[in-house]
Design a protein around this motif. Structure first.
Motif, PDB file in Angstrom:
ATOM      1  N   VAL A 131       3.268  -2.334  90.592  1.00  0.00           N
ATOM      2  CA  VAL A 131       4.087  -2.813  91.703  1.00  0.00           C
ATOM      3  C   VAL A 131       4.196  -1.722  92.762  1.00  0.00           C
ATOM      4  N   GLU A 132       3.801  -2.066  93.991  1.00  0.00           N
ATOM      5  CA  GLU A 132       3.960  -1.134  95.113  1.00  0.00           C
ATOM      6  C   GLU A 132       5.399  -1.224  95.615  1.00  0.00           C
ATOM      7  N   MET A 133       6.139  -0.136  95.478  1.00  0.00           N
ATOM      8  CA  MET A 133       7.534  -0.107  95.917  1.00  0.00           C
ATOM      9  C   MET A 133       7.778   1.046  96.881  1.00  0.00           C
ATOM     10  N   GLY A 134       6.716   1.426  97.595  1.00  0.00           N
ATOM     11  CA  GLY A 134       6.850   2.507  98.556  1.00  0.00           C
ATOM     12  C   GLY A 134       6.346   3.835  98.051  1.00  0.00           C
ATOM     13  N   GLN A 135       5.832   3.873  96.834  1.00  0.00           N
ATOM     14  CA  GLN A 135       5.369   5.140  96.243  1.00  0.00           C
ATOM     15  C   GLN A 135       3.897   5.420  96.522  1.00  0.00           C
ATOM     16  N   GLY A 136       3.230   4.513  97.253  1.00  0.00           N
ATOM     17  CA  GLY A 136       1.838   4.746  97.627  1.00  0.00           C
ATOM     18  C   GLY A 136       0.832   4.371  96.567  1.00  0.00           C
ATOM     19  N   LEU A 137       1.221   3.558  95.603  1.00  0.00           N
ATOM     20  CA  LEU A 137       0.311   3.161  94.530  1.00  0.00           C
ATOM     21  C   LEU A 137      -0.935   2.472  95.091  1.00  0.00           C
ATOM     22  N   TYR A 138      -0.729   1.527  96.014  1.00  0.00           N
ATOM     23  CA  TYR A 138      -1.876   0.811  96.593  1.00  0.00           C
ATOM     24  C   TYR A 138      -2.850   1.780  97.253  1.00  0.00           C
ATOM     25  N   THR A 139      -2.320   2.697  98.042  1.00  0.00           N
ATOM     26  CA  THR A 139      -3.178   3.626  98.770  1.00  0.00           C
ATOM     27  C   THR A 139      -3.992   4.489  97.812  1.00  0.00           C
ATOM     28  N   LYS A 140      -3.355   4.996  96.776  1.00  0.00           N
ATOM     29  CA  LYS A 140      -4.060   5.855  95.823  1.00  0.00           C
ATOM     30  C   LYS A 140      -5.156   5.082  95.092  1.00  0.00           C
ATOM     31  N   VAL A 141      -4.883   3.825  94.740  1.00  0.00           N
ATOM     32  CA  VAL A 141      -5.894   3.005  94.056  1.00  0.00           C
ATOM     33  C   VAL A 141      -7.061   2.708  94.989  1.00  0.00           C
ATOM     34  N   LEU A 142      -6.762   2.345  96.230  1.00  0.00           N
ATOM     35  CA  LEU A 142      -7.827   2.048  97.187  1.00  0.00           C
ATOM     36  C   LEU A 142      -8.689   3.280  97.441  1.00  0.00           C
ATOM     37  N   GLN A 143      -8.067   4.434  97.543  1.00  0.00           N
ATOM     38  CA  GLN A 143      -8.833   5.664  97.735  1.00  0.00           C
ATOM     39  C   GLN A 143      -9.725   5.952  96.535  1.00  0.00           C
TER      40      GLN A 143
ATOM     41  N   CYS B 293       2.098  19.488  91.895  1.00  0.00           N
ATOM     42  CA  CYS B 293       1.528  18.141  91.776  1.00  0.00           C
ATOM     43  C   CYS B 293       0.181  18.172  91.079  1.00  0.00           C
ATOM     44  N   GLY B 294      -0.137  19.310  90.442  1.00  0.00           N
ATOM     45  CA  GLY B 294      -1.475  19.438  89.893  1.00  0.00           C
ATOM     46  C   GLY B 294      -2.481  19.395  91.033  1.00  0.00           C
ATOM     47  N   GLU B 295      -3.529  18.602  90.863  1.00  0.00           N
ATOM     48  CA  GLU B 295      -4.476  18.343  91.944  1.00  0.00           C
ATOM     49  C   GLU B 295      -4.106  16.982  92.523  1.00  0.00           C
ATOM     50  N   SER B 296      -3.308  17.006  93.568  1.00  0.00           N
ATOM     51  CA  SER B 296      -2.686  15.791  94.102  1.00  0.00           C
ATOM     52  C   SER B 296      -3.703  14.700  94.404  1.00  0.00           C
ATOM     53  N   LEU B 297      -3.376  13.450  94.020  1.00  0.00           N
ATOM     54  CA  LEU B 297      -4.224  12.313  94.351  1.00  0.00           C
ATOM     55  C   LEU B 297      -4.185  12.019  95.850  1.00  0.00           C
ATOM     56  N   ASN B 298      -3.058  12.323  96.489  1.00  0.00           N
ATOM     57  CA  ASN B 298      -2.914  12.150  97.933  1.00  0.00           C
ATOM     58  C   ASN B 298      -1.757  13.034  98.387  1.00  0.00           C
ATOM     59  N   PRO B 299      -2.036  14.217  98.935  1.00  0.00           N
ATOM     60  CA  PRO B 299      -0.963  15.159  99.302  1.00  0.00           C
ATOM     61  C   PRO B 299       0.048  14.578 100.277  1.00  0.00           C
ATOM     62  N   THR B 300      -0.401  13.762 101.230  1.00  0.00           N
ATOM     63  CA  THR B 300       0.525  13.187 102.201  1.00  0.00           C
ATOM     64  C   THR B 300       1.542  12.279 101.515  1.00  0.00           C
ATOM     65  N   ILE B 301       1.054  11.433 100.618  1.00  0.00           N
ATOM     66  CA  ILE B 301       1.958  10.541  99.888  1.00  0.00           C
ATOM     67  C   ILE B 301       2.891  11.346  98.996  1.00  0.00           C
ATOM     68  N   ASP B 302       2.363  12.331  98.295  1.00  0.00           N
ATOM     69  CA  ASP B 302       3.195  13.100  97.373  1.00  0.00           C
ATOM     70  C   ASP B 302       4.275  13.887  98.109  1.00  0.00           C
ATOM     71  N   ILE B 303       3.952  14.449  99.255  1.00  0.00           N
ATOM     72  CA  ILE B 303       4.980  15.146 100.042  1.00  0.00           C
ATOM     73  C   ILE B 303       6.036  14.147 100.514  1.00  0.00           C
ATOM     74  N   GLY B 304       5.609  12.941 100.900  1.00  0.00           N
ATOM     75  CA  GLY B 304       6.570  11.903 101.268  1.00  0.00           C
ATOM     76  C   GLY B 304       7.479  11.527 100.116  1.00  0.00           C
TER      77      GLY B 304
ATOM     78  N   SER C 287       1.076   4.866  89.183  1.00  0.00           N
ATOM     79  CA  SER C 287      -0.037   5.096  90.108  1.00  0.00           C
ATOM     80  C   SER C 287      -1.203   5.737  89.378  1.00  0.00           C
ATOM     81  N   GLU C 288      -0.895   6.687  88.505  1.00  0.00           N
ATOM     82  CA  GLU C 288      -1.944   7.361  87.753  1.00  0.00           C
ATOM     83  C   GLU C 288      -2.671   6.376  86.833  1.00  0.00           C
ATOM     84  N   HIS C 289      -1.902   5.525  86.162  1.00  0.00           N
ATOM     85  CA  HIS C 289      -2.501   4.521  85.278  1.00  0.00           C
ATOM     86  C   HIS C 289      -3.457   3.620  86.061  1.00  0.00           C
ATOM     87  N   ALA C 290      -2.970   3.120  87.205  1.00  0.00           N
ATOM     88  CA  ALA C 290      -3.779   2.195  87.998  1.00  0.00           C
ATOM     89  C   ALA C 290      -5.024   2.890  88.554  1.00  0.00           C
ATOM     90  N   VAL C 291      -4.873   4.130  88.983  1.00  0.00           N
ATOM     91  CA  VAL C 291      -6.017   4.877  89.507  1.00  0.00           C
ATOM     92  C   VAL C 291      -7.090   5.044  88.435  1.00  0.00           C
TER      93      VAL C 291
END
Length: 346
Positions: free
Chosen positions: A71-83, A211-222, A118-122
């Motif tokens: 479920v995308e609830m503003g955490q950027g799950l969709y964006t990380k999966v699409l990337q 964040c380890g090796e961030s999947l998306n630094p912009t999203i993680d900082i947000g 997000s990690e699971h879906a990615v």
């Protein structure tokens, strides 16, 4: 944690600023400042059912759609999966589209929560794309000069299945305790308190986050910004008041109940992700970011308490410990300063 702590201490010039805060407090009666450094160690565990992902490539133009169970609830799950899909297939991001969650296509998924969905879906998406790449590899070998659209075209004519589905189910954790890995972070928070009114400002916040090796630094900082500010609300404003006789909530709307707003954002906010910190236990070396920063916002509480106690010492001469509870509202801060308005002489 020690390395991260020392890096932030130096980058934020904490020791120098600590001295500057003391000097400021000695020279100002009606304004007081506080500065604290807050560490956080936060455990993550992968919940059992996993998240399924379905990836489909369309033969006409090579576009791709993705359906998944998070479920995308503003955490950027969709964006990380699409990337992840675009990166693994080697195509531009604008060729990939996310379909809305459908419990028929993605049934029996784990709850979206714990900051790890997000990690699971990615990971599920990556596995789907790896399967598709294996099916496409013979055509890439035979037609090395073909672009993506043409490769998909010849594969479709050969009746290759251009869809793949996978559900990443975490392996049972074999290590000590319940957690798969830990996230480490620290924050330096500096505040200024108006002794006469009890109002305050967050002057500056420095955060160093692993964040380890961030999947998306912009999203993680947000996510770090959002979680921290959510905690600010809990530590400064969001006091629930009840009727002592009926138990009913007295401030059940934003007219009386105050969440943090734009003016409550730190004036100077500096967030950095820890470099060279790949997580061998995470998806693509990453660590989740959604929840731990809430813990860091406790620095606001302790910095305000520090400023309040400095005012209390000036006004009463007492340095005795003052028990405090969250949220440190304007009223509580004002009373905690020990200033008696009735005895004020102009």
């Amino acid at each position: 944690m020690g390395k991260l702590w020392q890096q932030l201490r130096q980058a934020s010039e904490f020791d120098k600023r600590r001295g500057e805060v003391d000097t400021f407090n000695k020279g100002n009666l009606w304004k007081k400042r506080g500065i604290t450094m807050t560490p956080a160690k936060y455990g993550f565990f992968y919940m059992g059912a996993g998240v399924s992902v379905d990836v489909a490539i369309y033969s006409r133009d090579g576009t791709v759609t993705v359906s998944q169970g998070g479920v995308e609830m503003g955490q950027g799950l969709y964006t990380k999966v699409l990337q992840a899909v675009a990166s693994t297939l080697g195509i531009p991001l604008n060729m990939v589209r996310m379909r809305h969650v459908n419990s028929h296509l993605a049934a029996n998924n784990t709850v979206t929560g714990g900051s790890v969905s997000s990690e699971h879906a990615v990971q599920s998406a990556i596995t789907c794309c790896e399967t598709l790449n294996e099916r496409l590899q013979p055509f890439r070998t035979k037609h090395p000069d073909y672009d993506w659209k043409n490769i998909i075209g010849v594969a479709s004519l050969a009746n290759v299945d251009l869809t793949a589905k996978h559900k990443f189910v975490p392996k049972k954790h074999d290590g000590p305790g319940m957690f798969h890995y830990f996230s480490y972070s620290a924050a330096v928070t500096e505040v200024e308190l108006d002794v006469l009114t009890g109002q305050s400002q967050i002057r500056r916040v420095d955060i160093l986050f692993d964040c380890g090796e961030s999947l998306n630094p912009t999203i993680d900082i947000g996510q770090i910004e959002g979680a921290y500010l959510m905690g600010v609300g809990g530590f400064m404003f969001e006091e629930v008041k009840h009727d002592s006789k009926t138990g009913g909530v007295l401030n059940d709307g934003t007219w009386e109940y105050k969440p943090p707003l734009a003016k409550d954002v730190p004036i100077d906010w500096r967030i950095k992700l820890l470099a060279d910190a790949r997580n061998p236990l995470g998806i693509r070396g990453s660590k989740a970011s959604g929840e731990p920063p809430i813990v860091l916002s406790s620095g606001v509480f302790y910095s305000l308490k520090q400023a309040m106690e400095a005012a209390h010492l000036d006004n009463t001469g007492s340095s005795e410990f003052q028990p405090s509870v969250a949220p440190l509202t304007v009223e509580r801060l004002r009373l905690g300063c020990g200033f008696n308005m009735a005895k004020m002489t102009l």
